[in-house]
Design a protein around this motif. Sequence first.
Motif, short mmCIF file in Angstrom:
data_model
loop_
_atom_site.label_atom_id
_atom_site.label_comp_id
_atom_site.label_asym_id
_atom_site.label_seq_id
_atom_site.Cartn_x
_atom_site.Cartn_y
_atom_site.Cartn_z
N UNK A 164 0.84 -1.20 0.00
CA UNK A 164 0.00 0.00 0.00
C UNK A 164 0.87 1.26 0.00
N UNK A 165 0.41 2.29 -0.69
CA UNK A 165 1.20 3.53 -0.74
C UNK A 165 0.53 4.57 -1.60
N UNK A 166 1.17 5.70 -1.73
CA UNK A 166 0.61 6.78 -2.55
C UNK A 166 1.54 7.97 -2.59
N UNK A 167 1.03 9.05 -3.10
CA UNK A 167 1.87 10.22 -3.34
C UNK A 167 2.12 11.03 -2.07
N UNK A 168 3.34 11.50 -1.97
CA UNK A 168 3.72 12.33 -0.84
C UNK A 168 3.11 13.72 -0.98
N UNK A 169 2.70 14.29 0.14
CA UNK A 169 2.14 15.64 0.10
C UNK A 169 3.26 16.66 0.32
N UNK A 170 3.06 17.90 -0.16
CA UNK A 170 4.11 18.90 0.04
C UNK A 170 4.47 19.03 1.52
N UNK A 171 5.75 19.05 1.80
CA UNK A 171 6.22 19.24 3.18
C UNK A 171 6.12 18.00 4.06
N UNK A 172 5.78 16.86 3.46
CA UNK A 172 5.60 15.65 4.27
C UNK A 172 6.86 14.78 4.24
N UNK A 173 7.28 14.29 5.40
CA UNK A 173 8.42 13.38 5.46
C UNK A 173 8.06 12.05 4.80
N UNK A 174 9.06 11.41 4.21
CA UNK A 174 8.84 10.13 3.50
C UNK A 174 8.17 9.10 4.41
N UNK A 175 8.69 8.95 5.60
CA UNK A 175 8.15 7.95 6.54
C UNK A 175 6.70 8.27 6.91
N UNK A 176 6.40 9.56 7.05
CA UNK A 176 5.03 9.96 7.40
C UNK A 176 4.06 9.65 6.25
N UNK A 177 4.53 9.80 4.99
CA UNK A 177 3.68 9.44 3.85
C UNK A 177 3.37 7.96 3.89
#
Length: 316
Positions: free
Chosen positions: A174-187
């Motif tokens: 499972x996964x998806x696109x990172x949001x602006x300003x979001x850390x990789x791990x948090x995404x």
Amino acid sequence: MRPLLSWAGWRAVLARTYSPGPSAGYRGASGAQGYVRNPPVGTCDLQGELDRFGGISVRLARLEALDRLDAAAFQKGLQAAVQQWRSEGRTAVWLHIPILQSRFIAPAASLGFCFHHAESDSSTLTLWLGEGPSRLPGYASHQVGVAGAVFDESTRKILVVQDRNKLKNMWKFPGGLSEPGEDIGDTAVREVFEETGIKSEFRSLLSIRQQHTNPGAFGKSDMYIICRLKPYSFTINFCQHECLRCEWMDLNDLAKTENTTPITSRVARLLLYGYREGFDRIDLTVEELPAVHTGLFYKLYHKELPDNYKTMKGID
Ligand SMILES: NC(=O)C1=CN([C@@H]2O[C@H](COP(=O)(O)OP(=O)(O)OC[C@H]3O[C@@H](n4cnc5c(N)ncnc54)[C@H](O)[C@@H]3O)[C@@H](O)[C@H]2O)C=CC1
Ligand SMILES: [Mg+2]
């Protein structure tokens, strides 16, 4: 009602703004970043900003008389201003146009300005004035997608989904696109929770895939990062919009199945290797460090460094 700003008035405003006289000097050292600000002329209070590369930034949102300025008058004024900036040796012009003032885009384009980027409420156009080809940096080159390989060491199970919107139903993380300003791990943690209902925490970064001309990336390149996550809830409640199936699967089965993508299969094998030989063999862990120039903090991902190398004590 205030009078419409004439072409002559507009030209005067632009010219005076970018010709620092006794009343409108640069703040800071010559050539350094600063502002050029004039007292209001008529109904306009124009601000141009000089950057550290010798470029000038014009924010149309700061022009008071903008609503009453027509496109033709703007074009003439801009043309005269560009001439002036050239003669002053400026390297580039950055023109920031609010979306509701988009009528100024075509006149600027006719003078050689091109789109640099657009955000939801404004566009930024640039014109290179320096010697030779443009040295202005481009805008975003990649989109960043992040997936979570949620692995439960006590049961050797890994969390996998099948995408609802794909023609072929293959197992993937499972996964998806990172949001602006979001850390990789948090995404990774957010996307896993949104798609599967599983709560987890970041452990490490496992792999990075770079792909160009990905059809879903709006003409940009795609960076797809897979993280190792540790679960702390186990009851699946998956998103019906995005997923067709969601399961805890034995890691051996995922490593062997053909019903998966090459990247998922490779990372499943990598995880199996880490599970058997120690995750320190495969993990890129994260640490937060301070940036020297900006005072900001950033995340640095790399293989674990022994403590004596971190401090450089006892190292020849
Ligand atoms: N090799 C692999 O196993 C796979 C890798 N990826 C990577 O994952 C990242 C993207 O992950 P996703 O799960 O696709 O993103 P995501 O989880 O952020 O969003 C997917 C959802 O967004 C919505 N959506 C996306 N585009 C839309 C559109 N044009 N119109 C309407 N709705 C739309 C749909 O509801 C879709 O289910 C990329 O980096 C991609 O390369 C994605 C799928 C498989
Ligand atoms: Mg997704």
